[in-house]
Structure formats: structure tokens, C-alpha cells
Write an enzyme that holds these catalytic residues in place. Structure first.
Site: not given
Ligand code: 26Q
Length: 820
Positions: A358, A546-547, A552, A654, A658
Site C-alpha cells: 500500500h 484524509k490523514r 498529501k 479511496t 467516495k
Molecule cells: C507500520 C508499522 C508500525 C506502525 C504502523 C504502521 C502502519 C500503519 C498503517 C503503516 C501504514 C499504515 C496505513 C497505510 C495506509 O493507509 N495506506 C493507504 O492505503 C490505502 C488503501 O490501499 C491507499 O488508498 C492509500 O493511498 C495509502 O496511503
């Protein structure tokens, strides 16, 4: 296919009974909270009866199924979604009317399970909805975090994090399954012991954590099927207690309990920054081990004891590398518990696992220091090292003598364990989440892996469930669609394209506009009630939700708002269509710069509000605590959807889908799924700007970008930059935003100035924003474009996405196919 049994009478009687048997009150005397619970319990009663049927059918036909493993499942509230998917919403509405239950108000008693950070977690939830609606056998697996993602408060313009204690009043939807409890082992050491003339490893001196599952039923649309989302909760074993209890050492007893139970205490709020924290590693192994043990037990119960046949019946999808330890965990079980040969165990893994990536941001690729890995998971570490050896030997055949290249691809190298490398080497398929993202994975991130097994790497573009994001979130638009094109789109979202034929129908466009206005009023009412904020529904609603993250580029957005403010201030004759810029999103608590960007947004909001003339044309609103529940109100109200990441950085997005589905026009870069949105809706119905991914990567590789030169040559930009440090924004603390000033113009030792190219794309952004305001003034033109966005959004249904996963990877049959 409404179940006749569950008619209004049944619903009324069941609500009455649930209220009495659970709370000891007849419905007429119950509190609103009790009414909500009695209603939700009734919905659950209906679901559980269907679940029994559904499970029975699956087991009877020995269906092949997929396990979707994810550290996050951002499912949102379930009450109205469940009633809708049961295809029984009207009956429930009528029953509630009869019993004097205010359905809309009831919903607010349901806490939202915040079991995810953002896109990745929400995607998992959309996937469960689609899998189930398509009648595909599936189980989602995650952790039952006691505290979900923090609740965000804005205090004095700054983010304050509050704990999200969502389980405090109990979770109506879950069912505890104590008999499926398993042990997960940490720490200790590995001994070689002789057993029946063979030397085998034995993990000893470990500490045990119990994994207790709680299942949340997932209902498919039209009650197609009921699958489960399994939430694992960590519990200390009784044994700890008994020993220390008898010794009278209660403090230690509690300490040891906590050490075990902390595993499912809290969701890590950092998306994409891997800090290498041991607790996070324990969470990942906890999910992986508990799930793999369950999968094996379930397999044996249904399909017999020959685990070589596991890949015939089971597909496992891992959502990013976070659950990747399930790969060595399966190896461990097969080797240590079932006497598999090394080759057979590897073969079973490769035919069972698939991995979805991702992100392309390097800092997000997960690595673990060998030290904590070895200490926390000694046996898993041995297996990972042995895998590394096998794999490196294989790589040597492809790239003889190329040590650097092999080290780069290795699972263990330079004292680190590389989870993405493990996943690439051990999965049968590796996918990106949009076309562009998949190309970047092949050309860049996983280039060398791609060279040796090209057929394994491809893209499957993300999707969203139109059931939650259109039918549930936007009932007014849904009703208009029914009226205009019939109901086919509800079962087959591609049929939204039928709307194209009405794009020039004046009367329809008028109604379409009316629906949007009503949704804008709904949002304004929400903001007034929750934040005391007044927003004019006549203004353009421009939304970035979004975050908060540098890539972003919320920063570029707010700098542009400052630009508009300056124009208004400088020129007494300047006028524009009134515009409200909405921002929503959380910043990771440790992400200082993201928090400062958030603070800049709230300070610009205040600056504008103080200016009588500017505030008539311009407003900035920060929507507090962006989450699934308020996204359902925000998104249907948007006119403009901001998708403005630096090209090449957003894997897919995503939210963009929406907004599009709800008739917002995208203002965006050619990044992630925006590329495909453009293909679907056509260039005339989207507002593109900025550098392309290729141009961006060119700039990075040439290393000749000088943000300072833009600052020097563009007086409007220069003015904005100076306002960051001259006290315009926060008079008592004029240096508050100097960090951002420095970041944009000079950069820091190890980072170039303006690394995400806000200033580079600014001019292009300014031009497109002006075009948007201009086009919006022509309401007929705008509504046509908006309606075409809804019409072309069918491709972004997660039903299509799941169809692709199924065709290319999982190869499941819908349950009806077995019954023919
Ligand atoms: C990793 C290691 C330790 C702690 C946390 C994490 C961690 C947690 C959440 C790393 C990444 C995330 C989330 C990533 C994320 O939301 N990515 C998004 O995924 C979406 C679905 O595929 C995409 O549409 C977005 O582009 C992408 O940023």
C-alpha cells in the site's frame, strides 16, 4: 429477497422482548440508549439466524475460502449498514415508528469502532462487505484493540488526543468464542532435543499470552451470506495468577497480567512510519500466530488432516506487511508440529499467501532490528534466517556475484529483517493498489523481484463499497437514482453508468443539485450542533479529508487559501464565488510537522474570520475528529474533492472514489487512482493540475529543485511565506510557523527544501482553483459534470475490485455455485 419471517411484527415483538429481557423495561419506559441496544440486539438476532444457515451451507459444501489478515479494520458503525444489507430497512423503520424509537437518534448511541488509521483499514472493511455481498466465503482477522485510534479534539487551534474507549459500554455486535482460544508464545529460547531418533527444535522458557476471539458478523447485501470478522483479544493465562497469587505477590501478578494484555490495548496511531517498537512486533505476531493456529484447526475440522492440501481450500491475503509473520508462523507449524520437509512447507506457503502493498514511501517499508526480533520471537527468527539462506541461494542463480543486489533483496541483511522482501519471496502474488502504483512497484520499489518473477506482480485498483458510501451515506441521492434509472445499480454498481443518458436532462440536473444542497445543509447543521460553526450552504464546499501528511499536501491547500485571502485584502474590488474550505484528518501524535500544518489551518481560519470582507467570501472549517461516521455526512456534501498529493506518492487513495461517487468534482494531481478516475470520467469532468509522477521523479533524481528560486521570483508566494514568520497569523507568537517557512525555503540538513513540491505546483494549483470557481458559477455546466462523476463511479466499487482479486488470486466460488 426479504426474509418473510422478519417482518414488522417480528421486529416489534423482538425489540420489546430484548428490551425486557436485557434491561427489565418495557420499550415505552426505556431510555434512548436502551432503545438503541434493544434495536441493535434485534438486528443481531436476525443476523445470527442467517449466520447459522450461511455457515451450515459453507461447511456442507466444503467451500474454499479466503482469510483477509489486517492489523486494521475500520468498519464504522454497523446498525444502519446492517439493516440496509439485510434489505430490511423499511420494515425496521416502520417498527421503530410504531414503538416510538427515533432511528436516527438511536444511531448516535453506537460507538464507532476506530480499529484503523485510514485508507488501509477502511479498505479491509469495504472488502469484507463486498466479499460477503458477492457470496464469497471469507473471514477477516484483526486485533480487538481496547483503545481504537485516538479521538481528536481541537483546543486553541491545536490537536489534542483523547483515548477512544469504544468498548466501555460493551460491543453489541460481537460474540465471544472462548472455545477457540489459543496460546501465543513469546521470548524464551530454542533448544535442540532428540525425539524418536531425530533432532528437532523446541521452544522453551517462553511466556504465554492467550488469544481470545470475538466474532463480528458481516452481512452481505440482500442477506446474501453472513461472514465473520474475527477480533483477537489478548489475555493473560490463569497460570500466572495462580502462582503469584499463592505467593501473595499481587503487584507482580498485576504487572505480568498487564505485560500480556497490553498487546491488544491500543492501536498504533502512526500510519506509514515504522518506529521499530517491540510492542508493535508483539501485536503483529499475536495476530499472525492466533490466526494461523485457527486456520489450521478449522482446516482439519473441515477438510481432514493432510495439510499439504491447505492451498486447495485456503487463500490468505496479507494487508501490507503488518501480518507478514503469519508466513514464518505457518512454516513453524508445518515444520515443528506436522513434520513437513522444508521444501514442502515453503511450497505450501507460496501457494497460500498473497501480499498487497500500500505504499511507495521508503520510510514505511517495515524492518525490524535483529536484536528485538530474535529476543521476542526466537523460533520465528531461526525460520526467517533459514528462509533467508534458501532464498539468497536462489537469488545467487539469478544474479551471480552481485552481492549488493542480493543484500538489497535479502530477508535478513545488515542486522535487519525486511518484511516486504519476505513477502515478495514467499507469496504467490504481489499486488499494488492502482495502475500507477503497480507500475512504480515494478519499475522501482520491487524492481529486482519483478525481474525474476514478473508474472507475480500486478495492480488491482482499490474500490469502495457503494452500499455504505452511497446507499447508506446518501439516501437522498440513492432515491433520486432509483427514480431516474431504476434500482439495478444497487446490486450492480456498474449500472450507475445508466445515469449518463440523463446528463443533459435539465429537470434531473435540477433535482441532482437539490440533493447536493440538502446534503450541504445536513453538514452545516452537523457543524453547528457539534462545533458551533456556521457554514453557508450557498458557498462552494471544497473538501480535503484524509490523514495529515506532508505528501498529501494539506500545506499547499492552506497556502493557497492564504493567497486568496491576500487578494481579497489587497483589492477592494476583488470578488469571488463564496467558498468554504473544509479540512478533516488526524495527525500522528508524534508527527510534529503534521501537527504544525494542522495548527496553520486553524490559524488561517481564524485570520479570515477576523476580516469582515474576506469572511464574506472565504471560510476555513476544520472538522474535528474525522472518522467513518462523520465522513458519511461530509462526503455527500462536497462540491470539490481535493486529491492533491505529490504525484507518485499516493498509492491509490479511496476517499477520491467516495467523493466522486457522491457527485463531487476532483481537483487533483495525476496520482494513484486519480489517473483512473480521469480515464473513467474524462478530462473535461475533472480538474487536473501539477507535475506528473514522471516529472516528479525526474526532479528528485536531478537534484536541482530550488524552492528558494520560486520564493524569489513569485511575489505572491513570497508574501505568503513572509506571513508565516511576521506575526500575521498568530500575533503573540510570531515564530510559531517559522519551522514551516524554513522547511519550504531552506530545507534541513538531510532533506531538500520543500520535498513534496508545494511551491513547485503552486502556480498550477492556483490556476485550476480559479477555473473551478469560474465553472461553479455556471450551475448547469457544473451539475452536469457532477452527475457524470456519479455515473462513471461504478468502476470504483469494491465489488469490481474483489472480482479481480478473486479471478487473479483467490479463485473462490460463490456459495450458490456449489449448490447447483
Ligand atoms: C507500520 C508499522 C508500525 C506502525 C504502523 C504502521 C502502519 C500503519 C498503517 C503503516 C501504514 C499504515 C496505513 C497505510 C495506509 O493507509 N495506506 C493507504 O492505503 C490505502 C488503501 O490501499 C491507499 O488508498 C492509500 O493511498 C495509502 O496511503
Amino acid at each position: 429477497m426479504t426474509q418473510m419471517k422478519y417482518d414488522k411484527q417480528w421486529i416489534c415483538a423482538t425489540i420489546e422482548r430484548n428490551c425486557m429481557t436485557n434491561f427489565g423495561y418495557p420499550i415505552a419506559q426505556a431510555t434512548d440508549a436502551q432503545k438503541y441496544r434493544a434495536l441493535a440486539l434485534t438486528v443481531k438476532d436476525q443476523i445470527m439466524e442467517l449466520f447459522a444457515l450461511s455457515r451450515g451451507r459453507r461447511e456442507q459444501v466444503k467451500a474454499r475460502k479466503v482469510y483477509y489478515l489486517s492489523m486494521e479494520f475500520l468498519i464504522g458503525r454497523l446498525l444502519s449498514n446492517n439493516m440496509l444489507n439485510l434489505n430490511n430497512l423499511e420494515q425496521y423503520q416502520q417498527a421503530c415508528g410504531e414503538l416510538g424509537i427515533d432511528l436516527a437518534a438511536s444511531e448516535d448511541f453506537e460507538p464507532e469502532p476506530g480499529l484503523g488509521n485510514g485508507g488501509l483499514g477502511r479498505l479491509a472493511a469495504c472488502f469484507m462487505d463486498s466479499l460477503t455481498s458477492l457470496s464469497l466465503p471469507a473471514m477477516g482477522c484483526t486485533i480487538r484493540y481496547e483503545l481504537g485510534l485516538f479521538r481528536q479534539k481541537i483546543v486553541d487551534g491545536q490537536q489534542v488526543e483523547m483515548p477512544d474507549n469504544w468498548l466501555i459500554g460493551g460491543n453489541i455486535w460481537e460474540v465471544c468464542v472462548p472455545e477457540d482460544t489459543v496460546e501465543v508464545h513469546f521470548y524464551g529460547r530454542v533448544e535442540q532435543v532428540e525425539e524418536n531418533g531425530r533432532v528437532r527444535p523446541r521452544h522453551v522458557g517462553y511466556s504465554t499470552v492467550l488469544a481470545v476471539p470475538y466474532d463480528v458478523p458481516v452481512v452481505g447485501y440482500g442477506a446474501a451470506q453472513v461472514n465473520r470478522l474475527r477480533l483477537w483479544s489478548a489475555k493473560a493465562p490463569e497460570a500466572i495468577d495462580m502462582r503469584l497469587f499463592n505467593e501473595g505477590d499481587y503487584t507482580r501478578m498485576m504487572d505480568e497480567r498487564d505485560l500480556a494484555e497490553v498487546i491488544s490495548k491500543v492501536l498504533y496511531p502512526e500510519d506509514r512510519h515504522n518506529q521499530g517498537k517491540e510492542l508493535r512486533l508483539r501485536q503483529q505476531y499475536f495476530l499472525s500466530s492466533a490466526t494461523m493456529q485457527y486456520i489450521i484447526a478449522d482446516f482439519r475440522r473441515n477438510y481432514g488432516d493432510d495439510l499439504h492440501r491447505l492451498p486447495d481450500y485456503v487463500a490468505i491475503q496479507i494487508n501490507d506487511t503488518h501480518p507478514a509473520l503469519s508466513i514464518p508462523e505457518l512454516m513453524r507449524i508445518l515444520l515443528d508440529d506436522y513434520d513437513f520437509s522444508w521444501e514442502d512447507a515453503m511450497d505450501v506457503c507460496k501457494r497460500t499467501f498473497s501480499y498487497t502493498n500500500h505504499t511507495v514511501l521508503a520510510e514505511a517499508l517495515e524492518r525490524w532490528g535483529v536484536d528485538i526480533f530474535k529476543t521476542t520471537l526466537p523460533r520465528i527468527y531461526e525460520i526467517v534466517c533459514a528462509l533467508n539462506e534458501t532464498l539468497c541461494r536462489k537469488l545467487w542463480n539469478y544474479f551471480p556475484g552481485q552481492w549488493d543486489r542480493i543484500a538489497h533483496m535479502a530477508v535478513v541483511a545488515y542486522d535487519q529483517v525486511h518484511m516486504a522482501n519476505l513477502c515478495c519471496l514467499m507469496s504467490g502474488a504481489v499486488n499494488g493498489v492502482s495502475k500507477l502504483h503497480a507500475e512504480i512497484l515494478k519499475k522501482d520499489t520491487f524492481r529486482d523481484f519483478y525481474l525474476i518473477e514478473p508474472e507475480k506482480y500486478f495492480g488491482i485498483t482499490n474500490g469502495i463499497t457503494h452500499r455504505r458510501w452511497l446507499m447508506d451515506a446518501n439516501p437522498a441521492l440513492s432515491a433520486l437514482l432509483d427514480e431516474t434509472i431504476g434500482q439495478a445499480w444497487r446490486r450492480d454498481p456498474q449500472r450507475l453508468s445508466d445515469l449518463t443518458a440523463h446528463a443533459d436532462d435539465k429537470a434531473f440536473l435540477e433535482q441532482f443539485r437539490r440533493v447536493k444542497t440538502d446534503n450541504k445543509i445536513r453538514l452545516s447543521n452537523y457543524l453547528l450542533a457539534h462545533q458551533g460553526e456556521m457554514v453557508d450552504p450557498e458557498s462552494i464546499y471544497d473538501v480535503q479529508a484524509k490523514r495529515i501528511h506532508e505528501y498529501k499536501r494539506q500545506l499547499m491547500n492552506i497556502l493557497h487559501v492564504m493567497y486568496l485571502y491576500n487578494r481579497i485584502c489587497d483589492d477592494a474590488n476583488f470578488t469571488m464565488t463564496p467558498k468554504t474550505y473544509f479540512f478533516g484528518g488526524k495527525a500522528a501524535p508524534g508527527y510534529v510537522r503534521a501537527k504544525l500544518i494542522l495548527q496553520l489551518i486553524t490559524h488561517v481560519a481564524a485570520l479570515i474570520a477576523r476580516h469582515p470582507r474576506a469572511s464574506r467570501m472565504l471560510k476555513v472549517v476544520f472538522l474535528e475528529n474525522y472518522c467513518v461516521s462523520n465522513a458519511e455526512i461530509l462526503i455527500p456534501a462536497a462540491d470539490v474533492s481535493e486529491q492533491i498529493s505529490t504525484a507518485g506518492k499516493e498509492a491509490s487513495g479511496t476517499g477520491n472514489m467516495k467523493f466522486m461517487m457522491n457527485g463531487a468534482l476532483t481537483c487533483g494531481t495525476l496520482d494513484g487512482a486519480n489517473v483512473e478516475i480521469t480515464q473513467c470520467v474524462g478530462r473535461n469532468n475533472i480538474y487536473l493540475f501539477g507535475l506528473t509522477a514522471e516529472e516528479v521523479s525526474g526532479i528528485y533524481s536531478h537534484g536541482n529543485y530550488r524552492a528558494g528560486e520560486i520564493f524569489e521570483s513569485d511575489p505572491a508566494i513570497r508574501r505568503i511565506m513572509e506571513q508565516l514568520i511576521d506575526g500575521t497569523l498568530c500575533p503573540p507568537e510570531s515564530k510559531l510557523f517559522s519551522e514551516l517557512y524554513h522547511y519550504l525555503i531552506f530545507g534541513y540538513q538531510h532533506q531538500i527544501a520543500d520535498p513534496y513540491l508545494c511551491l513547485r505546483d503552486f502556480d498550477s494549483y492556483r490556476t485550476i482553483q480559479a477555473k473551478i470557481s469560474q465553472d461553479y458559477a455556471n450551475q448547469a455546466l457544473w451539475s452536469r459534470k457532477a452527475a457524470l462523476n456519479t455515473a462513471c463511479s461504478g468502476y470504483f466499487s469494491s465489488d469490481r475490485t474483489i472480482g479481480e482479486y478473486n479471478d487473479r488470486i483467490w479463485k473462490l466460488k460463490p456459495i450458490e455455485a456449489y449448490l447447483k
